[in-house]
Scaffold this motif. Sequence first.
Motif, mmCIF file in Angstrom:
data_model
loop_
_atom_site.group_PDB
_atom_site.id
_atom_site.type_symbol
_atom_site.label_atom_id
_atom_site.label_comp_id
_atom_site.label_asym_id
_atom_site.label_seq_id
_atom_site.Cartn_x
_atom_site.Cartn_y
_atom_site.Cartn_z
ATOM 1 N N THR A 271 53.356 37.297 77.570
ATOM 2 C CA THR A 271 54.198 38.302 78.218
ATOM 3 C C THR A 271 54.093 39.675 77.561
ATOM 4 O OG1 THR A 271 56.053 37.622 76.832
ATOM 5 C CG2 THR A 271 55.836 36.549 78.989
ATOM 6 N N ASN A 272 53.253 39.807 76.543
ATOM 7 C CA ASN A 272 53.132 41.099 75.854
ATOM 8 C C ASN A 272 52.611 42.156 76.809
ATOM 9 O OD1 ASN A 272 53.952 39.830 73.543
ATOM 10 N ND2 ASN A 272 52.014 40.046 72.418
ATOM 11 N N THR A 273 53.175 43.338 76.696
ATOM 12 C CA THR A 273 52.739 44.447 77.550
ATOM 13 C C THR A 273 52.098 45.584 76.767
ATOM 14 O OG1 THR A 273 54.956 45.426 77.372
ATOM 15 C CG2 THR A 273 54.533 43.962 79.254
ATOM 16 N N GLY A 274 52.241 45.543 75.433
ATOM 17 C CA GLY A 274 51.650 46.583 74.599
ATOM 18 C C GLY A 274 50.248 46.196 74.134
ATOM 19 N N SER A 275 49.718 47.014 73.259
ATOM 20 C CA SER A 275 48.361 46.775 72.741
ATOM 21 C C SER A 275 48.400 46.401 71.255
ATOM 22 C CB SER A 275 47.495 48.017 72.933
ATOM 23 O OG SER A 275 48.071 49.135 72.266
ATOM 24 N N LYS B 269 54.861 47.000 72.250
ATOM 25 C CA LYS B 269 56.053 47.455 72.950
ATOM 26 C C LYS B 269 57.200 46.504 72.635
ATOM 27 C CE LYS B 269 53.833 50.001 76.690
ATOM 28 N NZ LYS B 269 53.737 50.213 78.147
ATOM 29 N N LYS C 297 59.911 43.836 72.510
ATOM 30 C CA LYS C 297 59.933 42.430 72.920
ATOM 31 C C LYS C 297 58.556 41.769 72.910
ATOM 32 C CE LYS C 297 64.121 42.857 75.705
ATOM 33 N NZ LYS C 297 64.749 42.574 77.018
ATOM 34 N N ASP C 298 57.488 42.536 72.566
ATOM 35 C CA ASP C 298 56.189 41.882 72.357
ATOM 36 C C ASP C 298 56.299 40.980 71.126
ATOM 37 O OD1 ASP C 298 55.157 43.211 74.473
ATOM 38 O OD2 ASP C 298 53.734 44.453 73.332
#
Length: 638
Positions: free
Chosen positions: A449-453, A521, A523-524
Amino acid sequence: MSLFSIGLSGLNTAQNALTTVGHNISNAATTGYSRQNTLIASAGAQPGAGGYYGQGSNTTSVVRVYSDFLNSQLRNAQGASAQLSTYSNQISQIDNLLGDQSGGLAPVMQSFFSAVQGVSNTPADPSARQALLNAGQSLAGQMRSVNNYFQQLQQGVNSQLQSSVTQVNAYAQQLAQLNTQITQATAAAGGQPPNDLLDQRDQVASQLTQLIGAKVVVQDGGVYNMTFGSGQALVMGSNAFSLKAVASAADPSSTTIAYTLPNGNSVEMDTSTITGGSIGGMLQYRSQTLNSAQNAIGRLSVTLGQAYNAQQALGVDLTGQTGGNLFKIGSPVAIGNTNNTGSAQVTATISNTANLTTSDYTLSYDGTNYNLVRASDNKTVATAAGAGATFPMTLSADGLNIQVSSAMSANDSFQIQPTRNVAGLMDMAITDPAKIAAAGPLRTTAAATNTGSGTATVTKVTSGFSMPASAITATYNGASYVFTDASGATVTPTSSAPNASGNGTDYTFNGITVTLGGTPKAKDSFTLTPNLAGVSDNTNALAMAKLQTAKTIGGISNFNDAFAQLVNDIGSKAKSISIASTSQDSITTQAQNAQQAVSGVNMDEETVSMMRFQQLYQANARVLQTASTLFDSILGIN
C-alpha cells in the motif's frame, strides 16, 4: 775436474730434467696439479793453467710453476661460484612450484572464487553449494600440499647442511695432516719442496673454500691456516677444529652450524657470518627466500581463511542459524629458546590479518626491556620496560598480539612464527552444503500500500549480531519512522544516525543496520523480517564474492595480487641469482684460465722440453764417449 765428471754431471742433469718432464706429461689431466720445473745451475769452475775451467752442471731443485696470487684469486672465485650456484639451484625449485599455472595454487584459488560467485548467483541451488565446498576443499588441500613441499625443502636444507659439515670436517682433517706431512717432507729433503703434497694441499684448500668459503692464511714456513665466518679457525697448523650440524636453539626444526672450541665445547654460530661456498649459499637461501616464501603462503591461507570465516559469520544458513567457520586455519607459533633459564610462556595471536608481514620475530628480554624484533629487517617493532611490568603482558605490532605469561629471565628469548606452517593446517570446517551462510540475517519488504518512493536496505551487519525475536514494522508517520514488533509494542533501535552517503538514516538493531531512505509518504511501511530459512537470499554470498577483489592484505592487495606478487618476487630473485651465478662462473673460468696459463701443463711445451733434454742427454753421452776415446788413445801410446 775430468771430462768424465763433466759429462756425467750433464747426463744426470738431463736425466733429472727428463724425469720432471715425464712427470708433467703423466699428470697433464690431474686436477690441481701444478707444472714442475727442474732448476739447473752451473757446478762452478776451478782455476787451472790459463784460467778457470768449468765443472759441469747440477740440479738444484724441482719447483712448482706456481702463483700464490692467481691461486688465491681462483679459490675465492670458486667459493663465490659455489655459493651462487647452490642458491640458484635451490630457489629454482620454489620458482617452479609457484609459477605452475596449470597445477599450482593460482588456478585452484580461481576455482574457489568462481564457486563462491556461483552460490551468489543461485543461493538455493544445492549443486552450487556443493561445488563451493568441493572447491574450498581443493583450495585447502593445495595450501597443505604447498606447505608440505616447503617443509620438504626445509628438511632438504637440514640434510644438505649435515652432509656438507661432514665433508668440511674431513677436508679440514686432511689439510691438517698435509701440513704435518709437508713440514716433515721438507725437513727430510733438506728444505726441498714436496711439490705433489703442496698441490694436494692446495686442492683440499680449494674444496674447503667451495664448501664454506674458508680463507687461507699462510703461516711462516708455508703452513696453511684456514678460517671462516667471522674469523673462526678451521685449521691451525696440524690441528683441525670440527664443525657440527646441530638443531638451532631458537628453532629446533632448523639445522644450523656449531663451532667446536679448543676445550671441546660447541658454540652455535651466527649463520649470517658464514658467506661463500655451498654452505653459505644454502644458509642465505633459507634465510632470505625459503622462510619468507613459506611465510607468505601461510599469510595468504590465514588471511583468506579468516576473511571468509568472518563474512560467513555475518550471514545465516538454510536452517536460519548464524554461519559458522568455513575454514579451519592454523595459528601463530612461539618457540622458546632451548637456552632459556626462566619459566615464562609466550603465545601469539593474530589481531589484524591486513597488517601481517611475511617475517618471523624474536622476543627477547635483556634484563631491562622486552624487545620484539622483526627478522626481515632487524627492526625493533615493539618494546616494554621490565621494571614494574604487569603480567600477563602484551606487546602488539604488525597485526600480532604477543602475550608474556610472567617475567622472563635476562637473555631469554622466543622466536615468533606468525604464519610459517599455518597453511599446513588449513581445511574445510563444514561438510554440509546447507551450512553455507549465503543469506543475510534480515529481509526488508515494502508494504503493497506504499505510495511514496521510500526504500529500506540492510547495509551493514557487524560481528556478534543477533536477529530480532520477531518481525519489525517500520512505519513512516510523516516526520520519522516508528518501529513496532509483531505484538504492536514499540521497538527502539540500538542506534540511529544519518547515513554516511546522506541518503537516508541508518537504524541499527543489535548489530544489523538498515538504511531507510528515499521519499516515503505518511503511513508507508516496511517489514524487517528475520531470515529464518535463508532460501533464495544471496545477500551474504554477494559479500563473500566481493572478498576476491577486496584489499585484504596490507590494505593494498587482494588475494590474487598477494600471490602474484609472491610469484613475481621469487621469479625475479631466481632470475637475478641465475644471472649472477652465470656471471660469477665466467669470472671463475677466467681465473682458472689465468692460473692454468701459469701452472697448467702445456703438452706442446713439454714435448719441446723433452726433445731439448733428450738432445742434452745425447750430447753429454757424446762427451763421455769422447773422453773414453781420448783415454783409450792415451793408453794406446807406445
